[in-house]
Write an enzyme that holds these catalytic residues in place. Structure first.
Site, PDB file in Angstrom:
ATOM      1  N   ASP A   7      61.579  26.302 -14.682  1.00 29.96           N
ATOM      2  CA  ASP A   7      61.889  24.974 -15.215  1.00 29.96           C
ATOM      3  C   ASP A   7      62.492  25.124 -16.614  1.00 29.96           C
ATOM      4  O   ASP A   7      63.672  25.407 -16.748  1.00 29.96           O
ATOM      5  CB  ASP A   7      60.608  24.131 -15.201  1.00 29.96           C
TER       6      ASP A   7
ATOM      7  N   LYS B 277      65.012  24.914 -11.175  1.00 30.92           N
ATOM      8  CA  LYS B 277      65.333  23.548 -11.601  1.00 30.92           C
ATOM      9  C   LYS B 277      66.221  23.691 -12.831  1.00 30.92           C
ATOM     10  O   LYS B 277      65.759  23.580 -13.967  1.00 30.92           O
ATOM     11  CB  LYS B 277      64.013  22.860 -11.974  1.00 30.92           C
TER      12      LYS B 277
ATOM     13  N   ASP C  81      56.582  30.353  -8.942  1.00 32.26           N
ATOM     14  CA  ASP C  81      56.889  29.240  -8.053  1.00 32.26           C
ATOM     15  C   ASP C  81      58.205  28.568  -8.426  1.00 32.26           C
ATOM     16  O   ASP C  81      59.067  28.350  -7.592  1.00 32.26           O
ATOM     17  CB  ASP C  81      55.723  28.212  -8.036  1.00 32.26           C
TER      18      ASP C  81
ATOM     19  N   ARG D 105      48.393  21.850  -4.185  1.00 31.02           N
ATOM     20  CA  ARG D 105      48.850  23.234  -4.027  1.00 31.02           C
ATOM     21  C   ARG D 105      48.807  23.688  -2.576  1.00 31.02           C
ATOM     22  O   ARG D 105      49.526  24.580  -2.168  1.00 31.02           O
ATOM     23  CB  ARG D 105      47.957  24.195  -4.842  1.00 31.02           C
TER      24      ARG D 105
ATOM     25  N   ASP E 221      51.485  22.296  -8.271  1.00 25.21           N
ATOM     26  CA  ASP E 221      50.441  21.273  -8.390  1.00 25.21           C
ATOM     27  C   ASP E 221      50.843  20.117  -9.285  1.00 25.21           C
ATOM     28  O   ASP E 221      51.769  20.221 -10.097  1.00 25.21           O
ATOM     29  CB  ASP E 221      49.165  21.892  -8.971  1.00 25.21           C
TER      30      ASP E 221
ATOM     31  N   LYS F 169      48.641  29.965 -11.105  1.00 22.41           N
ATOM     32  CA  LYS F 169      48.201  30.037  -9.725  1.00 22.41           C
ATOM     33  C   LYS F 169      49.356  29.744  -8.758  1.00 22.41           C
ATOM     34  O   LYS F 169      49.271  30.020  -7.571  1.00 22.41           O
ATOM     35  CB  LYS F 169      47.103  28.985  -9.490  1.00 22.41           C
ATOM     36  N   GLY F 170      50.424  29.167  -9.309  1.00 21.18           N
ATOM     37  CA  GLY F 170      51.472  28.589  -8.476  1.00 21.18           C
ATOM     38  C   GLY F 170      52.165  29.546  -7.523  1.00 21.18           C
ATOM     39  O   GLY F 170      52.648  29.151  -6.471  1.00 21.18           O
TER      40      GLY F 170
ATOM     41  N   PHE G   4      59.799  16.050 -10.318  1.00 25.19           N
ATOM     42  CA  PHE G   4      58.539  16.785 -10.242  1.00 25.19           C
ATOM     43  C   PHE G   4      58.154  17.003  -8.780  1.00 25.19           C
ATOM     44  O   PHE G   4      57.983  16.048  -8.032  1.00 25.19           O
ATOM     45  CB  PHE G   4      57.436  16.046 -10.990  1.00 25.19           C
ATOM     46  N   VAL G   5      58.050  18.253  -8.394  1.00 20.73           N
ATOM     47  CA  VAL G   5      57.725  18.576  -6.996  1.00 20.73           C
ATOM     48  C   VAL G   5      56.350  19.232  -6.892  1.00 20.73           C
ATOM     49  O   VAL G   5      55.883  19.870  -7.838  1.00 20.73           O
ATOM     50  CB  VAL G   5      58.803  19.491  -6.360  1.00 20.73           C
TER      51      VAL G   5
HETATM   52  P1  IMP Z   1      58.510  26.785 -17.651  1.00 20.06           P
HETATM   53  O1  IMP Z   1      59.726  27.304 -16.904  1.00 20.06           O
HETATM   54  O2  IMP Z   1      58.054  27.690 -18.742  1.00 20.06           O
HETATM   55  O3  IMP Z   1      58.693  25.367 -18.081  1.00 20.06           O
HETATM   56  O4  IMP Z   1      57.257  26.765 -16.700  1.00 20.06           O
HETATM   57  C1  IMP Z   1      57.366  26.715 -15.350  1.00 20.06           C
HETATM   58  C2  IMP Z   1      55.997  26.323 -14.846  1.00 20.06           C
HETATM   59  O5  IMP Z   1      55.803  24.924 -15.032  1.00 20.06           O
HETATM   60  C3  IMP Z   1      55.915  26.579 -13.368  1.00 20.06           C
HETATM   61  O6  IMP Z   1      55.414  27.858 -13.084  1.00 20.06           O
HETATM   62  C4  IMP Z   1      54.999  25.467 -12.924  1.00 20.06           C
HETATM   63  O7  IMP Z   1      53.661  25.870 -13.088  1.00 20.06           O
HETATM   64  C5  IMP Z   1      55.269  24.332 -13.883  1.00 20.06           C
HETATM   65  N1  IMP Z   1      56.259  23.394 -13.308  1.00 20.06           N
HETATM   66  C6  IMP Z   1      57.522  23.179 -13.697  1.00 20.06           C
HETATM   67  N2  IMP Z   1      58.125  22.245 -12.947  1.00 20.06           N
HETATM   68  C7  IMP Z   1      57.210  21.859 -12.030  1.00 20.06           C
HETATM   69  C8  IMP Z   1      57.226  20.906 -10.944  1.00 20.06           C
HETATM   70  O8  IMP Z   1      58.225  20.227 -10.630  1.00 20.06           O
HETATM   71  N3  IMP Z   1      56.081  20.792 -10.239  1.00 20.06           N
HETATM   72  C9  IMP Z   1      54.954  21.508 -10.523  1.00 20.06           C
HETATM   73  N4  IMP Z   1      54.902  22.422 -11.520  1.00 20.06           N
HETATM   74  C10 IMP Z   1      56.012  22.583 -12.276  1.00 20.06           C
HETATM   75 MG    MG Z   2      52.982  27.988 -12.751  1.00 24.99          MG
END
Ligand code: IMP
Ligand code: MG
Length: 175
Positions: free
Chosen positions: A99, A127, A96, A161, A155, A42-43, A148-149
């Site tokens: 990470d 990040k 969004d 959100r 969220d 949803k982000g 964590f933001v």
């Molecule tokens: P990844 O890159 O596969 O770890 O997933 C990224 C997803 O993790 C993003 O789309 C967010 O939903 C969630 N996420 C990662 N870091 C944050 C944060 O700092 N705040 C909120 N959601 C986060």
């Molecule tokens: Mg997400």
């Protein structure tokens, strides 16, 4: 809700500037190519909605919900809902935040396996300190440290959100 925020990482004004310039850049790069934008639920919703107001070229818009699992199911991607037909399309994934990179790496690979002509990644925030797999975004709004933001789509347990800015949560909220 605002009282739960320790510090603002990206203000409403800064978000507006980022979104305007990214949108115009994408419009320029994809002029005449009828790109397909796929937003990650949803982000990515607030970001994608605002961004596309500045991508004033013919395009299509889809959303999907995907998550990746590590550990025993390492490398597996779970997609909820129907995948749009990406065959021969120039896809831009919108999310969004980048990470660990797991979700977007797997999703990008899936789209290419399904016959997408090209796949690029656009994220509001990167990040880099959190990265666990080798993926870079093609369009990045801004960098954030390994904190964590929340807000503007991001969220914590489905909360925050709807904040119009992005901020770091106070530690006591996690406890
Ligand atoms: P990844 O890159 O596969 O770890 O997933 C990224 C997803 O993790 C993003 O789309 C967010 O939903 C969630 N996420 C990662 N870091 C944050 C944060 O700092 N705040 C909120 N959601 C986060
Ligand atoms: Mg997400």
């Amino acid at each position: 809700m605002q009282n739960d925020i320790k510090k603002i990482s990206v203000s409403e004004e800064e978000i507006k500037k980022i979104v305007t310039s990214l949108g115009k850049q994408i419009a320029k790069d994809y002029e005449g190519r009828n790109p397909m934008f796929i937003g990650m639920l949803k982000g990515a919703v607030p970001f994608m909605t605002d961004l596309l107001k500045y991508v004033l070229i013919p395009c299509t818009v889809d959303y999907i919900k995907a998550s990746s699992y590590s550990g025993t199911k390492s490398g597996s991607l779970v997609v909820q809902g129907n995948m749009p037909d990406v065959k021969d399309r120039e896809v831009v994934i919108i999310d969004d935040i980048l990470d660990t990179g797991r979700t977007l790496l797997h999703f990008k690979k899936t789209l290419l396996d399904l016959g997408a002509k090209s796949v690029k990644v656009c994220v509001l925030l990167d990040k880099p300190g959190g990265r666990l797999v080798d993926i870079q975004a093609d369009y990045v709004g801004g960098l954030v440290p390994n904190e964590f933001v929340v807000g503007y789509g991001l969220d914590y347990n489905e909360k925050y959100r709807n904040l119009p800015f992005i901020g770091v949560l106070k530690e006591e909220i996690y406890k």
